[in-house]
Design an enzyme around this catalytic site. Structure first.
Site, PDB file in Angstrom:
ATOM      1  CG  HIS A  76      39.806  36.582   3.636  1.00 40.15           C
ATOM      2  ND1 HIS A  76      38.965  37.927   3.987  1.00 40.15           N
ATOM      3  CD2 HIS A  76      40.945  37.160   3.127  1.00 40.15           C
ATOM      4  CE1 HIS A  76      39.691  38.924   3.863  1.00 40.15           C
ATOM      5  NE2 HIS A  76      40.901  38.577   3.461  1.00 40.15           N
ATOM      6  CB  CYS A 130      41.136  41.843   1.608  1.00 44.00           C
ATOM      7  SG  CYS A 130      42.521  41.525   2.699  1.00 44.00           S
ATOM      8  CD  GLN A 148      37.228  42.603  12.210  1.00 45.04           C
ATOM      9  OE1 GLN A 148      36.241  42.945  12.425  1.00 45.04           O
ATOM     10  NE2 GLN A 148      37.794  43.202  10.869  1.00 45.04           N
ATOM     11  CB  SER A 171      36.796  43.984   7.452  1.00 41.49           C
ATOM     12  OG  SER A 171      37.621  44.107   8.449  1.00 41.49           O
ATOM     13  CG  HIS A 174      35.471  38.180   5.996  1.00 43.35           C
ATOM     14  ND1 HIS A 174      36.671  38.754   5.698  1.00 43.35           N
ATOM     15  CD2 HIS A 174      34.769  38.716   6.833  1.00 43.35           C
ATOM     16  CE1 HIS A 174      36.584  39.776   6.751  1.00 43.35           C
ATOM     17  NE2 HIS A 174      35.777  39.678   7.153  1.00 43.35           N
TER      18      HIS A 174
END
Length: 180
Positions: A76, A130, A148, A171, A174
């Site tokens: 991702h 990330c 998630q 977060s 993505h």
């Protein structure tokens, strides 16, 4: 005759020679590979996604493909914004961009990948917020309940090799590339 047929079936792993030949022509379902037992010399099948093995050839098609795998693998590219649950990353100590700016940036990455100007892996390595950026965005294998929910649902819905549209989580935003 009948007992000889049973012995032949047992020796052939439960199938006649013609049945095995036909089955060998079919490709194995994703994640499966054929192996030979060192102990018995018999062929068995190993799934590198689930780490399960079995003597019977897994069936391609029918109900087998409609069953979701236990684990999936993806890469991702995460773009965080000022409303992310932790608005900082290895790239930037304090992320101040808005959610709209993050989405705009992510959509530019999607266009760059689709046009062939850059690979998913290279963009994830350079721009993902990330720590998986070190691995080109690769998160490895994961199962249900480990990510998630929007991320998990998006990943499981993708075909292997398919890239998602923007996915929104706590977060950030993505793009996901399903790899297994």
């Amino acid at each position: 005759p009948r007992s000889q047929q049973v012995r032949l079936r047992q020796a052939a792993g439960g199938a006649t020679t013609s049945e095995r030949a036909m089955a060998d022509e079919e490709p194995l379902p994703s994640g499966w590979e054929k192996r030979m037992s060192r102990k018995s010399g018999r062929i068995y099948f190993f799934n590198h996604i689930t780490n399960k093995s079995q003597w019977e050839r897994p069936k391609a098609g029918g109900n087998h493909n409609s069953v979701e795998p236990d684990k999936v693998r993806c890469s991702h590219l995460l773009v965080k914004h000022n409303q992310s649950r932790r608005p900082s990353s290895w790239r930037q100590e304090e992320i101040t961009r808005s959610k709209e700016e993050a989405l705009e940036t992510l959509n530019e990455y999607i266009q760059t990948i689709k046009s062939g100007d850059a690979s998913f892996e290279s963009l994830a390595s350079k721009y993902s917020d990330c720590s998986s950026a070190r691995e080109g965005g690769d998160l490895g294998y994961f199962g249900k309940g480990q990510m998630q929910r929007p991320f998990e649902e998006a990943t499981y819905s993708l075909k292997i090799g398919e890239m998602s549209n923007p996915v929104f989580t706590d977060s950030g935003i993505h793009i996901i590339l399903r790899t297994a």
